[in-house]
Design an enzyme around this catalytic site. Structure first.
Site, PDB file in Angstrom:
ATOM      1  N   GLY A 184      85.526 -61.410  13.388  1.00  0.00           N
ATOM      2  CA  GLY A 184      86.431 -61.935  12.364  1.00  0.00           C
ATOM      3  C   GLY A 184      86.617 -63.439  12.441  1.00  0.00           C
ATOM      4  O   GLY A 184      85.869 -64.140  13.108  1.00  0.00           O
ATOM      5  N   HIS A 194      78.836 -66.592   9.595  1.00  0.00           N
ATOM      6  CA  HIS A 194      78.924 -65.149   9.327  1.00  0.00           C
ATOM      7  C   HIS A 194      78.441 -64.843   7.903  1.00  0.00           C
ATOM      8  O   HIS A 194      77.804 -63.820   7.658  1.00  0.00           O
ATOM      9  CB  HIS A 194      80.369 -64.657   9.451  1.00  0.00           C
ATOM     10  CG  HIS A 194      80.995 -64.847  10.801  1.00  0.00           C
ATOM     11  ND1 HIS A 194      81.970 -65.777  11.048  1.00  0.00           N
ATOM     12  CD2 HIS A 194      80.791 -64.201  11.975  1.00  0.00           C
ATOM     13  CE1 HIS A 194      82.359 -65.684  12.313  1.00  0.00           C
ATOM     14  NE2 HIS A 194      81.659 -64.753  12.908  1.00  0.00           N
ATOM     15  N   LEU A 240      86.110 -65.365   9.867  1.00  0.00           N
ATOM     16  CA  LEU A 240      84.755 -65.575   9.359  1.00  0.00           C
ATOM     17  C   LEU A 240      84.560 -66.975   8.791  1.00  0.00           C
ATOM     18  O   LEU A 240      85.477 -67.577   8.229  1.00  0.00           O
ATOM     19  CB  LEU A 240      84.447 -64.523   8.283  1.00  0.00           C
ATOM     20  CG  LEU A 240      84.615 -63.070   8.746  1.00  0.00           C
ATOM     21  CD1 LEU A 240      84.334 -62.110   7.585  1.00  0.00           C
ATOM     22  CD2 LEU A 240      83.700 -62.759   9.922  1.00  0.00           C
TER      23      LEU A 240
HETATM   24  P1  AMP Z   1      81.355 -63.583  16.345  1.00  0.00           P
HETATM   25  O1  AMP Z   1      82.335 -63.239  15.263  1.00  0.00           O
HETATM   26  O2  AMP Z   1      81.549 -64.948  16.929  1.00  0.00           O
HETATM   27  O3  AMP Z   1      81.212 -62.496  17.382  1.00  0.00           O
HETATM   28  O4  AMP Z   1      79.948 -63.657  15.614  1.00  0.00           O
HETATM   29  C1  AMP Z   1      79.469 -62.576  14.845  1.00  0.00           C
HETATM   30  C2  AMP Z   1      78.020 -62.839  14.496  1.00  0.00           C
HETATM   31  O5  AMP Z   1      77.926 -64.058  13.752  1.00  0.00           O
HETATM   32  C3  AMP Z   1      77.123 -63.017  15.737  1.00  0.00           C
HETATM   33  O6  AMP Z   1      75.884 -62.371  15.486  1.00  0.00           O
HETATM   34  C4  AMP Z   1      76.967 -64.509  15.823  1.00  0.00           C
HETATM   35  O7  AMP Z   1      75.774 -64.912  16.462  1.00  0.00           O
HETATM   36  C5  AMP Z   1      76.948 -64.894  14.344  1.00  0.00           C
HETATM   37  N1  AMP Z   1      77.293 -66.308  14.187  1.00  0.00           N
HETATM   38  C6  AMP Z   1      78.392 -66.942  14.672  1.00  0.00           C
HETATM   39  N2  AMP Z   1      78.342 -68.259  14.381  1.00  0.00           N
HETATM   40  C7  AMP Z   1      77.184 -68.465  13.705  1.00  0.00           C
HETATM   41  C8  AMP Z   1      76.544 -69.619  13.147  1.00  0.00           C
HETATM   42  N3  AMP Z   1      77.086 -70.833  13.223  1.00  0.00           N
HETATM   43  N4  AMP Z   1      75.351 -69.439  12.531  1.00  0.00           N
HETATM   44  C9  AMP Z   1      74.778 -68.205  12.457  1.00  0.00           C
HETATM   45  N5  AMP Z   1      75.326 -67.089  12.965  1.00  0.00           N
HETATM   46  C10 AMP Z   1      76.507 -67.211  13.584  1.00  0.00           C
END
Ligand code: AMP
Length: 280
Positions: free
Chosen positions: A31, A37, A33
């Site tokens: 979350g 995301h 987001l």
């Molecule tokens: P998180 O909510 O931080 O657990 O991230 C959820 C998903 O979003 C994971 O697969 C992360 O690698 C991806 N994600 C987070 N930040 C980025 C970003 N800046 N660029 C691409 N994917 C991201």
């Protein structure tokens, strides 16, 4: 768009979709987001018939002294972003729904070697927590494509290995890192940065990118560049094999440069790819 809170409802909705011949995309998140995301959602929405976004701050992947209690949350804003992206279903379960027997769980998925260095060395229980919750989400979602960001490169490698070795009927898809205009990788934890730290934080990206063509000098170069920024406290910088995350010597093949840097309360990670040819 439907917002579900139980595993049973989510399972039956996706099973019905597949029975109707529709393909499923899964986007696991914690979350708060942002545009990073959003690219995972866009990728799933444009290539799968039904997209499930999970929003769950997973206690298993936080160490005892980490930011579980203060991790940023804004479900209404997240739901609005999912809706505008064309997401079909959000699963937003409670901790009790996900871990009915309590935490820590007695059952845990751990991926040796790939989990050991870097993030695993700095956060010893982190990847078992990630692998365990992702294994649960794969079991809940069933056969699907699952979208993860390259921003968390080591996490992506751990999940790929787990999915392959445990024969999950899931195609793991890696998506490129989305950055702010000044190069900082987008992260929910960027919300912790003070204005001064925010101004300094892009050094992580530029320091890694600067070394890309000369891997042998990367560690020293990146660490010098990061030490030159007074607000930055380098946790690690490593050059490793892009898939196994193990050290490579000589530095030949598909490599990845990864770093973690603290700015006050925020611990930021970033990585860049580099391929070097064998000397002729
Ligand atoms: P998180 O909510 O931080 O657990 O991230 C959820 C998903 O979003 C994971 O697969 C992360 O690698 C991806 N994600 C987070 N930040 C980025 C970003 N800046 N660029 C691409 N994917 C991201």
């Amino acid at each position: 768009m439907q917002v579900l809170t139980t595993i049973a409802e989510t399972r039956s909705l996706l099973e019905k979709a597949r029975a109707d011949g529709r393909s499923v995309g899964l986007v696991p998140t914690m979350g708060f987001l942002h545009a990073g995301h959003r690219t995972l959602m866009d990728r799933s929405v444009s290539s799968r018939d039904v997209t499930l976004v999970t929003i769950f701050v997973n206690p298993l992947q936080f160490g005892a002294n980490e930011d579980l209690a203060t991790y940023p949350r804004d479900f209404d804003r997240d739901a609005a972003m999912c809706e505008s992206a064309g997401v079909d279903v959000i699963l937003h379960p409670t901790v009790e729904e996900m871990y009915p027997f309590g935490t820590p769980t007695l059952t845990s998925v751990s991926v040796a070697e790939v989990s050991a260095p870097m993030e695993g060395a700095s956060r010893p229980t982190h990847f078992a927590g990630v692998a365990t919750v992702v294994a649960k989400l794969f079991n809940i979602a069933g056969p699907c494509h699952a979208y993860f960001g390259e921003k968390d490169w080591q996490q992506l490698a751990v999940i790929r290995r787990m999915a392959g070795e445990l024969s999950f009927p899931v195609e793991v898809v890696g998506c490129p890192t989305v950055r702010e205009a000044d190069g900082l990788a987008m992260s929910s934890r960027n919300a912790y940065l003070t204005p001064e730290e925010r101004a300094a934080a892009p050094v992580v990206h530029w320091a890694i990118a600067a070394g890309e063509r000369d891997p042998a000098k990367v560690r020293a170069l990146v660490s010098d560049l990061i030490s030159a920024e007074p607000l930055a406290d380098l946790d690690y910088v490593e050059v490793v094999d892009a898939d196994t995350l193990q050290e490579v010597d000589p530095l030949v093949g598909k490599l990845r440069l990864l770093a973690a840097v603290r700015f006050g309360r925020a611990r930021l990670i970033d990585n860049e790819g580099a391929t070097t040819a064998a000397p002729t």
